[in-house]
Write an enzyme that holds these catalytic residues in place. Structure first.
Site, short mmCIF file in Angstrom:
data_model
loop_
_atom_site.label_atom_id
_atom_site.label_comp_id
_atom_site.label_asym_id
_atom_site.label_seq_id
_atom_site.Cartn_x
_atom_site.Cartn_y
_atom_site.Cartn_z
N ASP A 48 -25.65 44.69 -10.57
CA ASP A 48 -25.83 43.24 -10.65
C ASP A 48 -26.89 42.76 -9.66
OD1 ASP A 48 -24.63 41.56 -12.52
OD2 ASP A 48 -22.68 41.62 -11.56
N GLU A 71 -26.35 34.44 -11.00
CA GLU A 71 -24.92 34.62 -10.80
C GLU A 71 -24.60 35.10 -9.39
OE1 GLU A 71 -21.11 36.65 -13.10
OE2 GLU A 71 -23.13 37.35 -13.53
N ASP A 131 -28.44 35.99 -15.97
CA ASP A 131 -27.23 36.79 -15.77
C ASP A 131 -27.68 38.25 -15.75
OD1 ASP A 131 -24.78 37.98 -15.67
OD2 ASP A 131 -23.84 36.64 -17.13
N ASP A 290 -24.12 31.99 -18.74
CA ASP A 290 -23.43 32.67 -19.84
C ASP A 290 -23.95 32.22 -21.21
OD1 ASP A 290 -21.71 34.26 -18.34
OD2 ASP A 290 -20.25 32.65 -18.11
#
Length: 353
Positions: A48, A71, A131, A290
């Protein structure tokens, strides 16, 4: 403004992040899902952070005055030198051909670019929403996930790019178990008003962009084929099933996909027609990352998207879609009727605050 340069750099960034995240997913799978947190850090956390750093570094180099909503933030990395070290090693291992984007030169560079993703004000100017790994549960299991990136200008989507490393290029449907074992999946993209495009991805580059066909009409709500994630805690399963029952569907077949952006990819690529998301509480609002990008790609092939009140999605009110509750996605030919069904079911099955 045609946003050609923004699309080019966004595509480059998402492609590189897709290569990086796919390498981590492959490592997890090669170890038979036995990769322990203490030997790699948390693999999803590492991927991530590294993915977000790669994306923001590329965009910030070309558009230094733009802002970002990501994020992840850098506070965990500052508090955990061990995780930062693993993120740094993963970024350094990424093969980057060409010199279009300068490499991150230090761990402090990594912290700096990840920290740029903390933007809160999204209503004015140019904001990139991303994201770095959408669908972490599926990512760990070796199935479908997405890397998403979108440019928002004054609260509206202008550019959207999705990297889907496990969706087979040329496929007419998306399933968790249908994995691209030979390539690196597909990259979907759109610029507002210019249609949506699909390209194959590989470690060596990208295939030629192919314009995607516009959606075909669906005659009735009873003909719809749905996509959702039934294990998700973010939907009211009983009310959603009541909606499907009220549609008197010809077939109850449903495609179950965990990643939100992979659901948008499925709606765009084909094999499914509709998605209804009814949150379990009235107070629940989704995060912008999202939905930003994936929605635009679906809309650019003719798909219609509204919240459960029939309202347009507003990406200009912060890190959450505070003005929108729930979602209905369907071809325009049946969207209005499906929304009526949803409202009728909700009137009989009110959602708690």
């Amino acid at each position: 403004m045609d946003f050609a340069n923004e699309l080019r750099i966004a595509t480059l960034a998402v492609h590189r992040a897709s290569i990086l995240t796919n390498s981590v997913q492959s490592t997890i799978q090669n170890k038979g899902n036995s990769l322990e947190k203490d030997e790699f850090g948390d693999p999803v956390t590492i991927a991530d952070f590294a993915s977000q750093a790669v994306i923001i570094n590329a965009i910030h180099h070309y558009f230094p005055n733009d802002t970002f909503v990501g994020e992840e933030d850098e506070s965990m990395l500052r508090d955990s030198p061990e995780i930062l070290e693993r993120v740094w090693v993963l970024i350094q291992d990424l093969k980057e051909d060409g010199d279009e984007v300068p490499r991150l030169e230090s761990k402090e560079d990594v912290l700096r670019v990840i920290g740029l993703g903390g933007k809160v004000e999204t209503g004015k100017g140019r904001v990139w929403m991303l994201d770095p790994i959408d669908g972490t549960k599926a990512f760990l299991s070796g199935t479908q996930y997405a890397v998403s990136l979108a440019l928002i200008v004054d609260g509206e989507q202008k550019v959207g790019v999705l990297g889907c490393p496990n969706i087979k290029a040329g496929s007419s449907e998306v399933r968790e178990e249908l994995i691209d074992r030979d390539g690196l999946g597909v990259l979907l993209s759109a610029v507002k008003g210019q249609g949506s495009f699909q390209r194959s991805m590989s470690l060596d580059g990208l295939g030629e962009p192919k314009k995607m066909e516009m959606l075909k009409d669906v005659g009735s709500v009873n003909e719809l084929r749905y996509v959702n994630s039934m294990a998700s805690s973010y939907i009211s399963r009983p009310v959603y099933l009541a909606v499907k029952k009220a549609c008197r569907l010809k077939t109850d077949e449903e495609v179950d996909l965990w990643s939100m952006h992979v659901k948008y990819a499925a709606l765009t690529i084909g094999g499914v027609d509709a998605m209804v998301r009814i949150p379990p509480k009235k107070s629940y609002h989704s995060y912008v990352w999202d939905h930003a990008g994936g929605q635009l790609i679906y809309q650019e092939i003719g798909g219609k998207l509204t919240d459960l009140d029939g309202g347009k999605f507003d990406f200009g009110v912060g890190r959450k879609l505070e003005k929108n509750w729930g979602l209905v996605a369907a071809p325009p030919s049946v969207h209005g009727k499906l929304l009526e069904v949803v409202k009728h079911v909700l009137a009989e099955n009110p959602i708690p605050e």
